[in-house]
Each structure stands twice: as structure tokens, then as C-alpha cells.
Write an enzyme that holds these catalytic residues in place. Structure first.
Site, short mmCIF file in Angstrom:
data_model
loop_
_atom_site.label_atom_id
_atom_site.label_comp_id
_atom_site.label_asym_id
_atom_site.label_seq_id
_atom_site.Cartn_x
_atom_site.Cartn_y
_atom_site.Cartn_z
N TYR A 156 0.79 -1.21 0.00
CA TYR A 156 0.00 0.00 0.00
C TYR A 156 0.83 1.27 0.00
O TYR A 156 0.31 2.34 0.23
CB TYR A 156 -0.99 -0.03 1.16
N TRP A 209 2.77 3.13 1.77
CA TRP A 209 3.02 4.10 2.83
C TRP A 209 4.16 3.69 3.75
O TRP A 209 4.39 4.31 4.78
CB TRP A 209 1.75 4.30 3.68
#
Length: 767
Positions: free
Chosen positions: A111, A113
Site C-alpha cells: 500500500y 506508505w
């Protein structure tokens, strides 16, 4: 004298002193940052947290029986093993899966991040490795804004129109009225995907309010930054924003306050939309009185707001959270329509602000060149899913679902490799997701901390944090560049993701292709060189690498190209068309209408959510609408063991906002531990009794690490306060298949049993 270095994270730029003799690094916000976020306080104390993974781990049953033990995921202890053992097991599982099912049987989950750095980007490292291994099933769109991404592409011609628009200076100088659908939760504005410069949103907001700009916030929650006497609060029912906007437009139409010139020159489909609003197409006029019944707001309030919007320079702002709900495309589409009908699009300080307050440096523009990214390689497999259909894919392989005019067949997956993310934070119906994660033969996770996805894995590989490696960051907005110096040695046996995948690539015979002969600093220099060349071609000059690396943060001038598209469209729509089929703003889309979706017609419309307070049958049993917003003490679920995140909790549980009327009816007092529940699960939280939330609505932020007594069993208790054990795992519509977490009903009661301990941060080790 201790030497100081710079580094960057998603929530800011920092000056730092390296850790000495094993001590953690000292990190301070960049001097001159007017509003540094407290989220950074999580950094200092997580290096040695008990959740830190120090050695490769293999689930006990998997080590003994391999995939046959999959039903024990989430319930078993882990055995520390050598890197060779863990990587050999991973290589064997990957080979077995692609031999039996082909590469589409591998799902690569990530994802993005995990780090703000350009090189140590877990998602890119994983995708490059899997593409060189023959490919994998991927995902499209994001949990954050899937519905918005898809609909904005159709009606405004590109995802770059999200987070484009007025900056704070322009708002300060021009905007007379700001109407914020979803409020102004500036806690979200501390971040940016590629790091960020000085935090400008709260100071900009305060400056506009001081100047006298009128603000109306439409939200069932009055956020901390909205909670002041000079801001009007309209506490509409959740999921009713489209109805409110339709009622406003009905008044504008009846009082001849629509900008028909802009509509004719720059839009298509205005007449179809107005026919719907007048009731000509379905017999129902979308009047303020009609909207009042749906929103719970007084019709005179709606009329008064419409009149002020028609007579003042108005900026319509819409929060991302509104599209994470049933029919999530509709509020974004209708917000575009409202701004267009008012005629403000392309005017200074007017029109539309999508996601204002979502990222720092909103509206600050983008660089006219691309920053280098770690190359993911050529995509070697066509298989994909909409991002939030993960559990559907694992539980229902072979099923075909509609998505954006296409038919997507969910593949059979026998291996998951996850790096740099936590689906047990952002997915819905987490007990269902636990069941789904027990379907594949092998689940592998790279992470620095033993977060909830690790509990549902077979092989866990310890990764370094961004403080333990070198890199450089470049912000998505604002044009900031920051060297990221290594500040601490790797903790335990942790390795960089690049080194993990390089070791795997060696086992599979393509290490040289993966590394291209470069080590960490080699890649960092190489990627800076590419960026420098890109900048030079765009008329910008970046320093050579050595000057940059030994200097501090630097910034370059940016272009506000996305909002400029609407300015140019307004000026000359024929010369400056949008990337839509018509070249104009599409208030009616022939393309979407042609898909034939009952849950997403050809123009914005009020479509009743599956779960909301207007559904009397559902609300009788579960009378509280659950809102699950972003937390203020962490980024998503990152660094939940850290001090800033822990300080935001009460008695170790996630706070639950509840209105005094709802609390009194249940015998709940401020600070009580409460149990939220529905048919999907039950979660503990700590009550905050407050007038800042509408009666009939309850709020629990996302991101507390999932901590169920029996993962996968909806009758078991989630002990920590994760609202996604309660949310419904259903695509918001056939168009985007995005998450619909903010359409969920629950009940709440005071918890009177023995309070169980939180075990979310403990690593279950065998023996």
C-alpha cells in the site's frame, strides 16, 4: 559535537541526530515549520517496542505441515528461523504456485506508505521482484479514494483533478463562503504521500477565518478544527450529502441562479440533470422540502444556504470520506455539478476543492517533471482486481464482477506476498477477511513490526524502518526534496526490502536483473540523476548528488496545472478541452449510462444506501450510524505502539464519540468502556460523551491494530477498538467497487465484563 542530518517521513521533514551505542535517533521538526504534527512523536520510541520483529519467523504449523495448516492462521505461535530457512520456504512456495496455477495465482499486496523514500518504496520493490518472477495479480485504485478516482476520471478527465484547486492564498484573497461537505478535519492534512514541507493548512485555514470568510461545515461530526463559534455546523444525517446538494440546486434552478452560460460552454448533460432535479424524469422534485426529509435538516436552512451560495463567491469543498460509502461516486459527481451550476469553476477562490484538508500543501501545485521512481518493470500478468475486492477474490475465485464498464473475473490465489501495508486496517468486515486469508496455501509478509497482517501469515520477514537506511524523498505537492540519511543500524536481523527481494531473486535466478548491479547508494544516486535530467528538460535545475546529499531540504517552483485546466477550459473550451469524451465537464455521462448499472446512472442522483438511518428496518435493530474517520495520533495504522498514538487512546482503547442523548439512553458516562456490535462483529472502545456528534451517530477512528480474541469468529470480541470488524465488505457500486465503510449501522452498550488485556503488540512466539 554530534553531526545533524536530515530525513523525511510522510508527515514532515526532520533534523536528526544518529543514535549512539544502540540508542534511538533524536528527531526534531524542521525549523520554521509553523504547525509540526505530533504524529512524529511515534518515531522515537518504536525502535525497541515489543512489536518490533528482530528475526525471520515461520508459523509453527506451517513449519511442520506447510499449507495444510492454513486454518490455524491467526491462532498459532511463530518460530524464529534463519534467513536461509525463511527464504528457501518462500522460494519453494512461489515456485509451487506458479507451476500449478500460473503467475496469476500470486497476489502482490502493498500500500505504498511504508516509507516516503523514492528507492525504499516497498510496493515498487515487491512489484519489480514479482514481475521479474513472471508476474502476479495486482490491484487498481486505493482504499482512500477509489470511488472518487473512477468518477473524476469520467467527468473531469483525470485523477490529477483530485487534490487540485485553490491554494490558501487564493482562498484568502477571493473566497467569501466555503461550504465543506464532510467538514474540515485538518488532522488529515499533516501528511503527503512523498513527504511534505512545512505544514501550511492549519495556518492557512486560520488566516482565512480571521479575514472573515464564512464557513459552513456539513457533517454529522463537528471536528476539532470546525468546533468554533465562527463556523456554522449543519449536522446532516450520514450519507445524505447528495440529497442536500440536490435540494440546493433545485432552489437555484427555481430562482434562476444557475450559470447557464458556463453550463452551455463548458459542460454537457446539464439539461438531463436538471430534468431529474425538477422531477421531470421520475416524478419527484428534489426540492429543499424533499431534501429535508432525507438529511434531517430544516428546509428553511437548506433554502438559506442555497441563497447564500448563489450570492457569494463560493468554494464547494468535499472530503474524501464521503465517497467511502454506498454509492460513493454520487457525492463527488454532485459536488462537481453543484460547483458547475453555480458557475464558479475556473474562477479564483471559487468552484470546487476536492479533498481540501486531506494532504498538506493542497493546491500548492506540482513540479513540471517526474521524480524518478524505483522501476517496477514490465507488467508480466494481466490479472487484477479492484483494490477493496480482496476478500471476494480469496473467497469466491472464478466469480465475475462489474467494474468501470468491464467484467473482471476473480482469479484463484494460492499465494499472497504483502509488503508495506496492513489490510487488517483498511479493509472491511475483518472477521470475513480472516476467513479469506485462510484460503491460500502461503501468506508472506515483509514488515518492521508484527502488525495484524503478520498474525495471519505463514512467513514473516523483518524489514528495516526508514530510519535504518539511506534514501531521498520528494513531495507530491509543493516541490520539496530531502536527503534521508541512515540514522540507526538495522534492528536485530532486519534487512532492507531491496535486500530481501534481491536474495529471493538470487534463488530464482534473476538477481542481476533485479539489482542491475547497484547497491543502495548506487540506486539512490542513479535515481537522483534521472530526476535531475527530467528537471533540466523542464527548465528547472537541481544540484548534483553530492551537493544535495550533504545539504538540507530544498524546494523548486511548482506549476498549479490541474486547477489551471479548469481556468483554461472556462476561458476557451474548444482550445483547452478536458480528457473526457466530450472534452467538457460531464454532468451526464453517455459512457456511464451505457454501462447499464442500476447503482450508478448516467448523472448524479440520490440512491438510498443499504445501511443508513433512513432504513427503518435496519435502524430498529442497530440504531447508530458508525462513522470511521482517520485517526489524529498516527497515519492509518502506522506506528500504533508509538507514544502519539497511545496518547490518543483511553484506557488503551480507541475513543468512541457518542452524543449525550444516546449515552444517557444506554447508561453510558464519559470514559466508560463500551461495546459496539452488529452481526459482523463486536469491538471495545472508550466513550467520549460530546455534543460534537449528531444524535444517532457514533464515531470510532480507524487504525488501532486488530486484536480479536478469535480472528474470523464474529462472535468473539475485538479488544482494541478497530471499527472495521463492524463495517460491511461490499463494493460501493458496480462502477468503482470501492469500499463502503461509512455505510454501517451498529448498537452500543456499556461493557460490564472483565476488561480483557490488549494483545495487539505482542509477538506470539513458540515455546
Amino acid at each position: 559535537m554530534t553531526k545533524r542530518f536530515s530525513t523525511a517521513a510522510h508527515w514532515g521533514v526532520y533534523e536528526a541526530e544518529p543514535g549512539i551505542a544502540g540508542a534511538p535517533a533524536v528527531i526534531r521538526p524542521l525549523a520554521g515549520d509553523p504547525d509540526p504534527t505530533q504524529v512524529a512523536n511515534n518515531l522515537a520510541d518504536v525502535r525497541d517496542t515489543r512489536a518490533r520483529i528482530t528475526t525471520p519467523l515461520v508459523r509453527e504449523g506451517y513449519l511442520a505441515d506447510g499449507p495444510d495448516s492454513r486454518e490455524q492462521r491467526g491462532r498459532e505461535a511463530f518460530v524464529p528461523v534463519s534467513w536461509d530457512t525463511a527464504l528457501d520456504l518462500a522460494a519453494g512456495a512461489l515456485d509451487d504456485t506458479r507451476t500449478r496455477l500460473g503467475n496469476q495465482g500470486i497476489f502482490g499486496g502493498s500500500y505504498g506508505w511504508a516509507s516516503a523514500g523514492r528507492f525504499h518504496h516497498a510496493q515498487s520493490q515487491m512489484k519489480r521482484f514479482l514481475n521479474l518472477a513472471g508476474g502476479f495479480t495486482s490491484s487498481v485504485n486505493t482504499y482512500s479514494s477509489a470511488a472518487a478516482e473512477v468518477i473524476i476520471n469520467h467527468i473531469l478527465g483525470g485523477g490529477d483533478m483530485i487534490n487540485a484547486g485553490c491554494d490558501w492564498d487564493e482562498i484568502h484573497d477571493n473566497t467569501e463562503l466555503m461550504v465543506c461537505f464532510g467538514g474540515m478535519p485538518l488532522k488529515n492534512a499533516a501528511i503527503d504521500p512523498g513527504s511534505t514541507g512545512p505544514h501550511i493548512d492549519r495556518p492557512g485555514w486560520e488566516r482565512c477565518l480571521k479575514r472573515g470568510m464564512e464557513v459552513v461545515c456539513v457533517s454529522p461530526i463537528r471536528h476539532e478544527d470546525d468546533n468554533r463559534a465562527d463556523i456554522a455546523w449543519l449536522s446532516a444525517r450520514p450519507n445524505s450529502d447528495v440529497a442536500l446538494m440536490l435540494g440546493i440546486v433545485h432552489w437555484l434552478d427555481q430562482h434562476d441562479r444557475i450559470d447557464h452560460d458556463f453550463l452551455a460552454r463548458c459542460c454537457v448533460g446539464g439539461e438531463q440533470l436538471l430534468a431529474y432535479i425538477r422531477g421531470e424524469s421520475d416524478g419527484v422534485a428534489k426540492s429543499p422540502a424533499w431534501a429535508s426529509d432525507i438529511t434531517g435538516l430544516d428546509a428553511a436552512t437548506i433554502t438559506g444556504l442555497a441563497e447564500r451560495m448563489a450570492t457569494r463567491k463560493t468554494l464547494v469543498v468535499i472530503a474524501w470520506a464521503l465517497q467511502r460509502a454506498d454509492h460513493g461516486e454520487q457525492p463527488f459527481w454532485m459536488a462537481v455539478a453543484l460547483a458547475a451550476l453555480l458557475g464558479g469553476l475556473g474562477k479564483p477562490g471559487q468552484g470546487l476543492g476536492i479533498g481540501l484538508g486531506t494532504f498538506n500543501n493542497y493546491g500548492a501545485g506540482r513540479l513540471p517533471f517526474r521524480n524518478a521512481a524505483f522501476p517496477q518493470g514490465k507488467r508480466a500478468c494481466d490479472s487484477y482486481i479492484p483494490v477493496s475486492r480482496l476478500a471476494d477474490m480469496l473467497l469466491e475465485p472464478g466469480t465475475t464482477i462489474p467494474y468501470d464498464g468491464k467484467q473482471v473475473t476473480l482469479p484463484e490465489i494460492d499465494m499472497i506476498w504483502w509488503a508495506g501495508g496492513n489490510p487488517f486496517h483498511h479493509h472491511q468486515d475483518l472477521h470475513r477477511l480472516c476467513t479469506a486469508f485462510r484460503q491460500p496455501g502461503t501468506v508472506i509478509v515483509n514488515d518492521s513490526f508484527f502488525q495484524p497482517t503478520c498474525r495471519m501469515a505463514d512467513i514473516v520477514l523483518p524489514a528495516t524502518t526508514f530510519l535504518e537506511r539511506n534514501d531521498w524523498a520528494a513531495s507530491a505537492h509543493g516541490g520539496f526534496f530531502t536527503p534521508m540519511h541512515k540514522l540507526s543500524e538495522a534492528h536485530g536481523e532486519a534487512r532492507n526490502d531491496h535486500d530481501i527481494f534481491a536474495a529471493m531473486a538470487k534463488r530464482l535466478g534473476f538477481r542481476d536483473a533485479f539489482t542491475e548491479g547497484r547497491d543502495e547508494m548506487g540506486w539512490i544516486r542513479h535515481m537522483w540523476g534521472i530526476t535531475r535530467d527530467n528537471a533540466r528538460r523542464a527548465g528547472r535545475e537541481l544540484p548534483d548528488f553530492e551537493t544535495f546529499w550533504h545539504g538540507g531540504t530544498l524546494s523548486l517552483p511548482v506549476d498549479n496545472d490541474s486547477s489551471g485546466k479548469l481556468i483554461r477550459l472556462r476561458r476557451d473550451p474548444e482550445a483547452h478541452p478536458l480528457r473526457t469524451p466530450s472534452g467538457k465537464i460531464e454532468l451526464f455521462s453517455e459512457t456511464i449510462a451505457g454501462f447499464g448499472y442500476d447503482d450508478c446512472p448516467g448523472h448524479p442522483a440520490w440512491l438510498e444506501p443499504h445501511e443508513w438511518l433512513g432504513n427503518e428496518a435496519a435502524a430498529t435493530r442497530y440504531p447508530l450510524h458508525l462513522m470511521s474517520d482517520q485517526p489524529k495520533g498516527r497515519l492509518h495504522s502506522q506506528l500504533d505502539p508509538g507514544s502519539a498514538s497511545q496518547a490518543s487512546k483511553l484506557r488503551g482503547r480507541e475513543p468512541v464519540l457518542i452524543n449525550p442523548d444516546d449515552a444517557a439512553a444506554r447508561g453510558i458516562e464519559d470514559g466508560d468502556i463500551v461495546r459496539l456490535f452488529n452481526t459482523r462483529g463486536a469491538a471495545l472502545g472508550a466513550a467520549i460523551v460530546t455534543e460534537r456528534i449528531r444524535p444517532g451517530v457514533i464515531n470510532m477512528a480507524t487504525g488501532s491494530w486488530f486484536d480479536a480474541e478469535d480472528p474470523g469468529n464474529a462472535d468473539s470480541l475485538e479488544r482494541h477498538g478497530n471499527p472495521n470488524v463492524l463495517t460491511r465488505d461490499r463494493g460501493c457500486s458496480s462502477l468503482s467497487q470501492g469500499p463502503s465503510c461509512n455505510s454501517a449501522l451498529v448498537q452500543c452498550e456499556k461493557f460490564t465484563g472483565n476488561l480483557p488485556p490488549v494483545e495487539a503488540f505482542d509477538i506470539p512466539l513458540a515455546g
